[in-house]
Design a protein around this motif. Structure first.
Motif: not given
Length: 607
Positions: A81-96
């Motif tokens: 789903t779009t919700r589970n699509a990468h990148p993931h993270g917070t306001t401080r970091v984004s990760i693939v």
């Protein structure tokens, strides 16, 4: 599997990330996303489905910024789903992330106990939250990233961008490939050189456990103990111009038509056409005294191993085991001292192959890889590498790489046979001549594809299809069934013809096509007898044979496809082509996604 790209440069990153992700589509995916830094803040765009959906999102909601990361996701933890699509993270970091973090549940529980609130079901978010937790404690991106790496277990590749750091991209690998690309005033990371081909051809591959700090001018690499290290920068053979469909409808159609050239180019690496002798590649063992040979791969590469087992045992008189790598890695078999193992792979990155390689190396076996990518992990971790010359293969379903792998194995079988005294120079020359004639025969097959297109009309409505072969044609029956099921979603099974009476015959009625690989030769009469048994029970017999075999089979077969007559030794290479063509044409008629079948990935970099 999942694909990773990253860029640190002077121009907008999003269009370049999207182009690089397109070159990773062959790996298979079900969602995609991009994150950049905009005025120092992390922003992202994501979409379920194909990259066209992400491109539409970016068109309506552009993403500026000169540093960014991108990802094509093949779902493991959490639905596609779009919700589970990468990148993931917070306001401080984004990760693939590509791979699996095996202890994510334990880490998630620990972080939740400390107040972290998760938004998705993915293991990737666990790593992002772990980094974020350390950033919140005041650690630098480097310390937070390195510290988080030491807490996670599994096989993965990672890339990350950090708010407030517009010239800093961090990357790491453990059990999954990751490359750094060197440009002029810009730097890149990618899952493989193919993704980076339009951006740069100067590539450095991270070693196991490495992590790196990548700026717009350079990269500093650290090992698992955080010690600075140097990794060689090489010029990759891939170029941006090497990948394209040309005038073909699909990559698979283009790659099918490359069979003759690929087989010929591969054979030229190993065969001296003047002497009709196979040159011996540099190997870490002497074939003359080798006590046993292991052959292993996954998918179509494993079918290559099954075919090669016939060649090594019957021609070279060398005891052989052919194992699917995902089982071999857990079987803990007894090993013969001084033995050797050959692992076959197109990408050279398959996780199960790499794990099985480590097992057999621990058991004292010499390791040889047969791969299409010289910079691959398998190549770098082998005692010797034997290259196929297939060029980039973009379609998820392997075609030209399959026949290139068979060609390498056929050459090796002849060389080993000569070294072991199982054949003389005259027989080697005869069989080598048969090999060198295959490209011409393959070209004739492709020029006369109309009959196979017509046959596809008969197959497209079937619910079940049975493929039969005997001897070295049995693995080609497996290849035909595999291609049909993965491309057209029709249930198909490949069986040894002599085993039909031990179960599959119960399936046969007038709605079940029975496709036979049945060239003339020593095993023809026995296979034809099996087909008569199927015909007597209403089976619709479709036979791939040569002119000699066609005369006998036309009496009861509903369709006979006549192929060029070749020596039985090389028949598996030639017969692989029409069964792949048939699967392609059936898939086109059914309207499936030929190049990217559902749920499949080109390079399976997780277990």
């Amino acid at each position: 599997m999942c694909g990773i790209v990253g860029v640190v440069g002077q121009v907008e990153a999003a269009p370049r990330l999207l182009e690089a992700l397109r070159r990773l589509e062959y790996r298979g995916y079900d969602s995609a996303g991009i994150a950049t830094l905009v005025n120092g803040h992390v922003e992202r765009r994501r979409a379920e489905g194909k990259l066209g959906n992400l491109a539409e999102v970016l068109e309506h909601d552009p993403l500026p910024g000169t540093i960014g990361i991108g990802h094509t996701r093949w779902a493991t933890h959490g639905a596609p789903t779009t919700r589970n699509a990468h990148p993931h993270g917070t306001t401080r970091v984004s990760i693939v992330h590509n791979g699996i973090i095996e202890n994510h549940a334990e880490l998630r529980a620990e972080l939740e106990a400390e107040g972290a609130e998760f938004e998705t079901e993915t293991d990737t978010e666990t790593f992002a939250r772990l980094v974020d937790h350390r950033l919140a404690l005041g650690e630098s991106p480097e310390i937070a990233f390195s510290g988080a790496l030491k807490r996670v277990h599994g096989a993965f590749a990672l890339a990350a961008v950090f708010a407030g750091h517009p010239r800093k991209l961090l990357a790491a690998r453990q059990g999954a490939p990751l490359a750094i690309g060197y440009g002029e005033g810009e730097m890149f990371v990618g899952s493989d050189a193919l993704a980076l081909a339009p951006l740069t051809r100067r590539i450095a591959y991270l070693d196991e456990g490495d992590w790196a700090v990548v700026s717009d001018t350079d990269a500093q690499v650290y090992d698992a103990n955080d010690a600075p290290v140097q990794r060689a920068v090489k010029t990759t053979a891939f170029s941006g111009a090497a990948i394209g469909k040309g005038n073909y409808r699909h990559f698979m159609e283009k790659e099918l038509h490359e069979h003759p050239a690929v087989i010929g180019d591969t054979l030229r690496q190993y065969v001296d056409p003047a002497t009709r002798a196979v040159s011996r590649p540099a190997l870490p063992f002497d074939p003359a005294t080798l006590p046993r040979l292991w052959l292993s791969g996954c998918g179509s590469a494993f079918i290559v191993c099954q075919t090669a087992r016939y060649w090594f045992e019957t021609i070279a008189r060398l005891p052989c085991d052919a194992d699917v790598a995902s089982e071999l890695r857990y079987r803990d078999p007894p090993m013969t001292g001084g033995g050797a193992a050959m692992f076959v792979s197109q990408s050279g990155e398959t996780a199960d192959n790499l794990a099985a390689m480590k097992l057999l190396r621990t058991g004292g076996q010499s390791i040889v890889s047969v791969v299409n990518v010289p910079e691959s992990t398998m190549s770098r971790e082998s005692d010797a590498t034997l290259m196929t010359v297939a060029g980039p293969e973009i379609s998820v379903a392997s075609t030209k790489a399959f026949t290139a792998q068979l060609s390498v194995m056929a050459c090796l079988a002849l060389n080993f046979a000569r070294a072991r005294g199982a054949i003389d120079a005259e027989e080697e020359a005869r069989l080598t001549t048969a090999l060198l004639e295959v490209p011409e025969h393959a070209a004739r097959l492709l020029d006369a594809s109309a009959e196979i297109e017509a046959l596809a009309e008969d197959i497209k409505g079937a619910r079940d299809v049975l493929y039969l072969g005997r001897g070295s044609m049995f693995p080609i029956a497996l290849e035909g069934a595999l291609k049909l099921k993965e491309l057209s979603y029709i249930h198909a099974e490949g069986y040894a013809a002599g085993e039909m009476k031990h179960g599959p015959i119960a399936l046969i009625d007038d709605s079940v096509p029975v496709i036979s690989l049945c060239p003339s030769g020593p095993l023809f009469e026995k296979t034809a007898s099996n087909l008569q048994e199927a015909a007597a029970r209403g089976g619709r017999i479709i036979a791939f044979t040569d002119e000699d075999g066609a005369q006998a089979l036309r009496r009861f077969a509903s369709r006979v496809v006549v192929l060029p007559k070749v020596d039985p030794f090389v028949a598996p290479i030639l017969h692989a082509i029409p069964v792949q063509m048939l699967a392609y044409h059936v898939a086109v008629l059914k309207g499936t996604d030929v190049d990217q079948p559902r749920n499949l990935a080109k390079a399976v970099t997780v277990e």
